[in-house]
Design an enzyme around this catalytic site. Structure first.
Site, PDB file in Angstrom:
ATOM      1  N   LYS A  10       0.847  -1.211   0.000  1.00  0.00           N
ATOM      2  CA  LYS A  10       0.000   0.000   0.000  1.00  0.00           C
ATOM      3  C   LYS A  10       0.874   1.249   0.000  1.00  0.00           C
ATOM      4  CE  LYS A  10       0.894   2.100   3.699  1.00  0.00           C
ATOM      5  NZ  LYS A  10       1.195   2.426   4.976  1.00  0.00           N
ATOM      6  N   ASP A 136      -3.186  -1.410   9.984  1.00  0.00           N
ATOM      7  CA  ASP A 136      -3.259  -1.404   8.517  1.00  0.00           C
ATOM      8  C   ASP A 136      -3.892  -2.670   7.945  1.00  0.00           C
ATOM      9  OD1 ASP A 136      -2.106   1.071   8.233  1.00  0.00           O
ATOM     10  OD2 ASP A 136      -0.111   0.342   7.692  1.00  0.00           O
TER      11      ASP A 136
HETATM   12  P1  ATP Z   1       3.656  -0.334   8.021  1.00  0.00           P
HETATM   13  O1  ATP Z   1       3.660   0.498   6.779  1.00  0.00           O
HETATM   14  O2  ATP Z   1       2.360  -1.083   8.257  1.00  0.00           O
HETATM   15  O3  ATP Z   1       4.184   0.355   9.230  1.00  0.00           O
HETATM   16  P2  ATP Z   1       6.109  -1.474   7.196  1.00  0.00           P
HETATM   17  O4  ATP Z   1       6.063  -1.613   5.704  1.00  0.00           O
HETATM   18  O5  ATP Z   1       6.825  -0.268   7.698  1.00  0.00           O
HETATM   19  O6  ATP Z   1       4.661  -1.540   7.755  1.00  0.00           O
HETATM   20  P3  ATP Z   1       6.658  -4.284   7.516  1.00  0.00           P
HETATM   21  O7  ATP Z   1       7.356  -4.633   6.249  1.00  0.00           O
HETATM   22  O8  ATP Z   1       5.262  -4.719   7.669  1.00  0.00           O
HETATM   23  O9  ATP Z   1       6.795  -2.722   7.820  1.00  0.00           O
HETATM   24  O10 ATP Z   1       7.575  -4.868   8.692  1.00  0.00           O
HETATM   25  C1  ATP Z   1       7.590  -4.348   9.989  1.00  0.00           C
HETATM   26  C2  ATP Z   1       8.249  -5.347  10.943  1.00  0.00           C
HETATM   27  O11 ATP Z   1       7.433  -6.523  11.027  1.00  0.00           O
HETATM   28  C3  ATP Z   1       9.625  -5.816  10.517  1.00  0.00           C
HETATM   29  O12 ATP Z   1      10.502  -5.479  11.542  1.00  0.00           O
HETATM   30  C4  ATP Z   1       9.518  -7.320  10.346  1.00  0.00           C
HETATM   31  O13 ATP Z   1      10.605  -7.986  10.934  1.00  0.00           O
HETATM   32  C5  ATP Z   1       8.218  -7.717  11.017  1.00  0.00           C
HETATM   33  N1  ATP Z   1       7.434  -8.736  10.269  1.00  0.00           N
HETATM   34  C6  ATP Z   1       6.675  -9.696  10.812  1.00  0.00           C
HETATM   35  N2  ATP Z   1       6.050 -10.421   9.871  1.00  0.00           N
HETATM   36  C7  ATP Z   1       6.430  -9.937   8.676  1.00  0.00           C
HETATM   37  C8  ATP Z   1       6.114 -10.281   7.339  1.00  0.00           C
HETATM   38  N3  ATP Z   1       5.291 -11.280   7.024  1.00  0.00           N
HETATM   39  N4  ATP Z   1       6.664  -9.524   6.363  1.00  0.00           N
HETATM   40  C9  ATP Z   1       7.479  -8.486   6.676  1.00  0.00           C
HETATM   41  N5  ATP Z   1       7.812  -8.144   7.916  1.00  0.00           N
HETATM   42  C10 ATP Z   1       7.296  -8.841   8.941  1.00  0.00           C
END
Ligand code: ATP
Length: 284
Positions: A10, A136
């Site tokens: 997203k 989210d």
């Molecule tokens: P958001 O935009 O919702 O804040 P994000 O894109 O910043 O999310 P994610 O890629 O969802 O961040 O990852 C955040 C944390 O979640 C990471 O530190 C990761 O280790 C952990 N995590 C747990 N499960 C997953 C997964 N299936 N894919 C990616 N990261 C994961």
């Protein structure tokens, strides 16, 4: 039997933080949409009462900390499913990037297990389950384009943006969403983006209007902590992107581009100093 689900990334077209609530969450106003950059999940039933996660990505947890694991555990317990599941995550979305990769994996797991175990759960119920996993996740259950309020879990569908190219670039820095919200000070924000004006631009199908209304108050924090993200934004604009914004708490920056002929120049120009660059379409 095997079930496949796509878990798209997203982006936020606008993100405003209104105030900090007594429960320590921030009250937000965001408009989110999805892009055609997706993880791919493969789920197969296991006769034993167990959840196993694997992935080609070596940098995410594969145990009970993985959001796909949490989603599987939640749906299994809530609907008293005796069998287990093996989930393989083919990660394509950069991790901790502001693209909700983990949340989208959790949502895809809920959708996939609903089909695999023939549970007949409605989208509304899946979204409620999703809200227990993260702010989210409800949006990622149905996708589309939506205004998200509350802590991000209250959704109102809005018009899809006009189709365009989206160039995503992520510098090799890690940004903690928690830290960004922790450092956010609303009194430092001089200009708030407007959800209603963005909705108007989307309603009228105006690409130019959408680019003008892009705004994310969290840039104030992340760009201060990492000035190279500001530099990346400037470079994208200079290379010809029509509108540029940081997604979520960052550090990913995206550029919207209407003319396909401009895409190679922007993509190649960014690849010069940024390893992770993607040119994709909106998922509308
Ligand atoms: P958001 O935009 O919702 O804040 P994000 O894109 O910043 O999310 P994610 O890629 O969802 O961040 O990852 C955040 C944390 O979640 C990471 O530190 C990761 O280790 C952990 N995590 C747990 N499960 C997953 C997964 N299936 N894919 C990616 N990261 C994961």
């Amino acid at each position: 039997m095997k079930i496949y689900e796509k878990a798209p990334a997203k982006i936020n077209l606008m993100l405003d933080v209104l105030y900090k609530r007594p429960d320590r969450y921030h009250e937000v106003e965001m408009i989110m949409t999805m892009v055609d950059l997706a993880d791919r999940l493969e789920m197969s039933e296991l006769p034993r009462d167990t959840i196993i996660i694997s992935s080609q990505a070596g940098y995410i947890p594969l145990d009970e900390k993985n959001l796909a694991f949490k989603a599987a555990k939640l749906i299994k317990e809530r609907y008293k499913v005796p069998s287990g599941v093996y989930i393989h995550l083919d990660k394509k979305i950069p991790v901790a990037a502001g693209l909700a990769g983990g949340s989208s994996d959790a949502a895809a797991t809920l959708r996939g297990l609903n089909r695999l175990w023939k549970l007949g759960i409605s989208d509304a119920e899946l979204m409620e389950l999703g809200a227990e996993l993260g702010s989210d996740v409800p949006f990622c259950v149905t996708g589309g384009t939506a205004l998200a309020t509350g802590r991000g879990e209250k959704l109102t569908p809005v018009a899809n943006p006009p189709q365009c190219w989206v160039i995503l670039a992520k510098l090799p820095i890690n940004v903690s969403t928690e830290e960004v919200y922790g450092r956010f000070r609303s009194d430092r924000i001089t200009k708030h983006p407007s959800a209603s004006r963005m909705i108007q631009a989307l309603d009228s199908g105006s690409f130019h209007g959408m680019c003008q209304e892009l705004g994310n108050v969290l840039e104030e924090v992340t760009l201060q902590m990492h000035p190279e993200v500001a530099h990346l934004k400037e470079t994208m604009l200079r290379l010809g992107a029509d509108g540029v914004l940081m997604s979520g708490s960052g550090p990913t920056v995206f550029g919207l581009v209407s003319k396909e002929s401009k895409v190679p120049r922007i993509y190649n120009g960014l690849r010069g100093f940024c390893k992770e660059v993607y040119a994709v379409r909106l998922l509308t």
